[in-house]
Design a protein around this motif. Sequence first.
Motif, PDB file in Angstrom:
ATOM      1  N   MET A   1     -42.302   3.950  34.188  1.00  0.00           N
ATOM      2  CA  MET A   1     -43.569   3.674  34.847  1.00  0.00           C
ATOM      3  C   MET A   1     -44.727   3.766  33.841  1.00  0.00           C
ATOM      4  N   LYS A   2     -44.743   4.855  33.023  1.00  0.00           N
ATOM      5  CA  LYS A   2     -45.821   5.019  32.054  1.00  0.00           C
ATOM      6  C   LYS A   2     -45.785   3.928  31.004  1.00  0.00           C
ATOM      7  N   LEU A   3     -44.585   3.533  30.600  1.00  0.00           N
ATOM      8  CA  LEU A   3     -44.455   2.489  29.595  1.00  0.00           C
ATOM      9  C   LEU A   3     -44.972   1.156  30.131  1.00  0.00           C
ATOM     10  N   ILE A   4     -44.678   0.861  31.391  1.00  0.00           N
ATOM     11  CA  ILE A   4     -45.159  -0.373  32.019  1.00  0.00           C
ATOM     12  C   ILE A   4     -46.679  -0.338  32.119  1.00  0.00           C
ATOM     13  N   LEU A   5     -47.238   0.808  32.552  1.00  0.00           N
ATOM     14  CA  LEU A   5     -48.683   0.963  32.655  1.00  0.00           C
ATOM     15  C   LEU A   5     -49.342   0.780  31.293  1.00  0.00           C
ATOM     16  N   ALA A   6     -48.746   1.330  30.257  1.00  0.00           N
ATOM     17  CA  ALA A   6     -49.298   1.185  28.906  1.00  0.00           C
ATOM     18  C   ALA A   6     -49.265  -0.275  28.466  1.00  0.00           C
ATOM     19  N   ALA A   7     -48.182  -0.989  28.737  1.00  0.00           N
ATOM     20  CA  ALA A   7     -48.070  -2.388  28.335  1.00  0.00           C
ATOM     21  C   ALA A   7     -49.101  -3.254  29.070  1.00  0.00           C
ATOM     22  N   VAL A   8     -49.244  -3.026  30.374  1.00  0.00           N
ATOM     23  CA  VAL A   8     -50.232  -3.769  31.153  1.00  0.00           C
ATOM     24  C   VAL A   8     -51.636  -3.440  30.645  1.00  0.00           C
ATOM     25  N   LEU A  10     -52.556  -2.498  27.624  1.00  0.00           N
ATOM     26  CA  LEU A  10     -52.797  -3.144  26.333  1.00  0.00           C
ATOM     27  C   LEU A  10     -53.092  -4.627  26.509  1.00  0.00           C
ATOM     28  N   PHE A  11     -52.365  -5.267  27.401  1.00  0.00           N
ATOM     29  CA  PHE A  11     -52.588  -6.686  27.656  1.00  0.00           C
ATOM     30  C   PHE A  11     -53.984  -6.918  28.216  1.00  0.00           C
ATOM     31  N   LEU A  12     -54.382  -6.118  29.212  1.00  0.00           N
ATOM     32  CA  LEU A  12     -55.687  -6.295  29.830  1.00  0.00           C
ATOM     33  C   LEU A  12     -56.820  -5.999  28.856  1.00  0.00           C
ATOM     34  N   VAL A  13     -56.642  -4.975  28.014  1.00  0.00           N
ATOM     35  CA  VAL A  13     -57.662  -4.658  27.016  1.00  0.00           C
ATOM     36  C   VAL A  13     -57.851  -5.831  26.069  1.00  0.00           C
ATOM     37  N   SER A  14     -56.768  -6.495  25.698  1.00  0.00           N
ATOM     38  CA  SER A  14     -56.884  -7.622  24.770  1.00  0.00           C
ATOM     39  C   SER A  14     -57.638  -8.797  25.392  1.00  0.00           C
ATOM     40  N   LEU A  15     -57.699  -8.873  26.726  1.00  0.00           N
ATOM     41  CA  LEU A  15     -58.405  -9.960  27.392  1.00  0.00           C
ATOM     42  C   LEU A  15     -59.900  -9.717  27.541  1.00  0.00           C
ATOM     43  N   LEU A  16     -60.324  -8.455  27.409  1.00  0.00           N
ATOM     44  CA  LEU A  16     -61.737  -8.142  27.600  1.00  0.00           C
ATOM     45  C   LEU A  16     -62.562  -8.624  26.414  1.00  0.00           C
ATOM     46  N   PRO A  17     -63.754  -9.143  26.684  1.00  0.00           N
ATOM     47  CA  PRO A  17     -64.622  -9.577  25.578  1.00  0.00           C
ATOM     48  C   PRO A  17     -65.125  -8.371  24.793  1.00  0.00           C
ATOM     49  N   ARG A  18     -65.470  -8.569  23.537  1.00  0.00           N
ATOM     50  CA  ARG A  18     -65.943  -7.496  22.673  1.00  0.00           C
ATOM     51  C   ARG A  18     -67.275  -6.915  23.140  1.00  0.00           C
ATOM     52  N   ASN A  19     -68.169  -7.733  23.663  1.00  0.00           N
ATOM     53  CA  ASN A  19     -69.471  -7.272  24.140  1.00  0.00           C
ATOM     54  C   ASN A  19     -69.424  -7.167  25.659  1.00  0.00           C
ATOM     55  N   ALA A  20     -68.653  -6.225  26.166  1.00  0.00           N
ATOM     56  CA  ALA A  20     -68.455  -6.096  27.601  1.00  0.00           C
ATOM     57  C   ALA A  20     -69.678  -5.495  28.277  1.00  0.00           C
ATOM     58  N   ALA A  21     -69.924  -5.900  29.519  1.00  0.00           N
ATOM     59  CA  ALA A  21     -70.987  -5.312  30.327  1.00  0.00           C
ATOM     60  C   ALA A  21     -70.587  -3.889  30.672  1.00  0.00           C
ATOM     61  N   ALA A  22     -71.521  -3.117  31.254  1.00  0.00           N
ATOM     62  CA  ALA A  22     -71.276  -1.697  31.525  1.00  0.00           C
ATOM     63  C   ALA A  22     -70.018  -1.464  32.346  1.00  0.00           C
ATOM     64  N   VAL A  33     -57.596   4.898  28.106  1.00  0.00           N
ATOM     65  CA  VAL A  33     -57.110   6.264  28.335  1.00  0.00           C
ATOM     66  C   VAL A  33     -55.809   6.264  29.128  1.00  0.00           C
ATOM     67  N   ALA A  34     -55.507   5.165  29.807  1.00  0.00           N
ATOM     68  CA  ALA A  34     -54.234   5.068  30.533  1.00  0.00           C
ATOM     69  C   ALA A  34     -53.057   4.869  29.581  1.00  0.00           C
ATOM     70  N   SER A  35     -53.340   4.478  28.359  1.00  0.00           N
ATOM     71  CA  SER A  35     -52.267   4.286  27.380  1.00  0.00           C
ATOM     72  C   SER A  35     -51.721   5.650  26.965  1.00  0.00           C
ATOM     73  N   SER A  36     -50.417   5.834  27.092  1.00  0.00           N
ATOM     74  CA  SER A  36     -49.842   7.141  26.782  1.00  0.00           C
ATOM     75  C   SER A  36     -48.882   7.126  25.594  1.00  0.00           C
ATOM     76  N   ASN A  37     -48.259   6.008  25.312  1.00  0.00           N
ATOM     77  CA  ASN A  37     -47.312   5.969  24.202  1.00  0.00           C
ATOM     78  C   ASN A  37     -47.396   4.621  23.508  1.00  0.00           C
ATOM     79  N   HIS A  41     -55.622   6.434  20.676  1.00  0.00           N
ATOM     80  CA  HIS A  41     -55.846   6.568  19.232  1.00  0.00           C
ATOM     81  C   HIS A  41     -55.000   5.570  18.442  1.00  0.00           C
ATOM     82  N   GLY A  42     -53.843   5.223  18.953  1.00  0.00           N
ATOM     83  CA  GLY A  42     -52.926   4.334  18.258  1.00  0.00           C
ATOM     84  C   GLY A  42     -53.050   2.871  18.651  1.00  0.00           C
ATOM     85  N   VAL A  43     -54.046   2.537  19.464  1.00  0.00           N
ATOM     86  CA  VAL A  43     -54.246   1.160  19.918  1.00  0.00           C
ATOM     87  C   VAL A  43     -55.528   0.641  19.262  1.00  0.00           C
ATOM     88  N   PRO A  44     -55.421  -0.219  18.254  1.00  0.00           N
ATOM     89  CA  PRO A  44     -56.617  -0.679  17.533  1.00  0.00           C
ATOM     90  C   PRO A  44     -57.684  -1.296  18.444  1.00  0.00           C
TER      91      PRO A  44
END
Length: 178
Positions: A1-8, A10-22, A33-37, A41-44
């Motif tokens: 479950m945690k691994l699936i949450l982390a993968a999702v 990471l995917f969603l973070v990559s879709l967000l624009p760099r200059n995100a609104a609040a 912060v939902a990324s656990s493994n 810190h390990g996700v550029p």
Amino acid sequence: MKLILAAVSLFLVSLLPRNAAADEWGCEVLLCVASSNPTWHGVPECRPAMDRLIVAMKAPGFSWPTCPEGGAGKPGYEAFADCPAGWSATQGDDVGRDATRELSRCMRSVDDCQGWQSRGVDRGDRSQAGGLGRVYHDRPPCAYIEYMARPRREQPYYFDIYDETSNRHSRLYFDLKR
């Protein structure tokens, strides 16, 4: 479950624009912060959002970025971890003006009376050894209360996330160390 949450996440973070609104920034923080493994810190892709958060927290009038879509507002904070099995949390030992009400110690009652022989201690006597403190309350002094410092959490911040499919809350712990 945690691994699936982390993968999702990471995917969603990559879709967000760099200059995100609040609120997008709040969702980006939540996903990181939902990324656990690995942790955030390990996700550029998480570094800019989290560094921005850490800097913003030092500014006067800081308001935590929220993520309404994720059902998360401001996170909670728990400085201390649970006490070991058989121990319970209790207030610190400080007295006077600077006394604290936080549950910073663990305690347990010990009954060591089987085969007891006098140890030459009286009610109210205290001893300290190996990080444990003892306070003798009864006569004979084979029954006492033992205290130790409560362990601190490595990840003291948390979000409680509601999962509609399981109808349960999950607590996601994280840190804000650079």
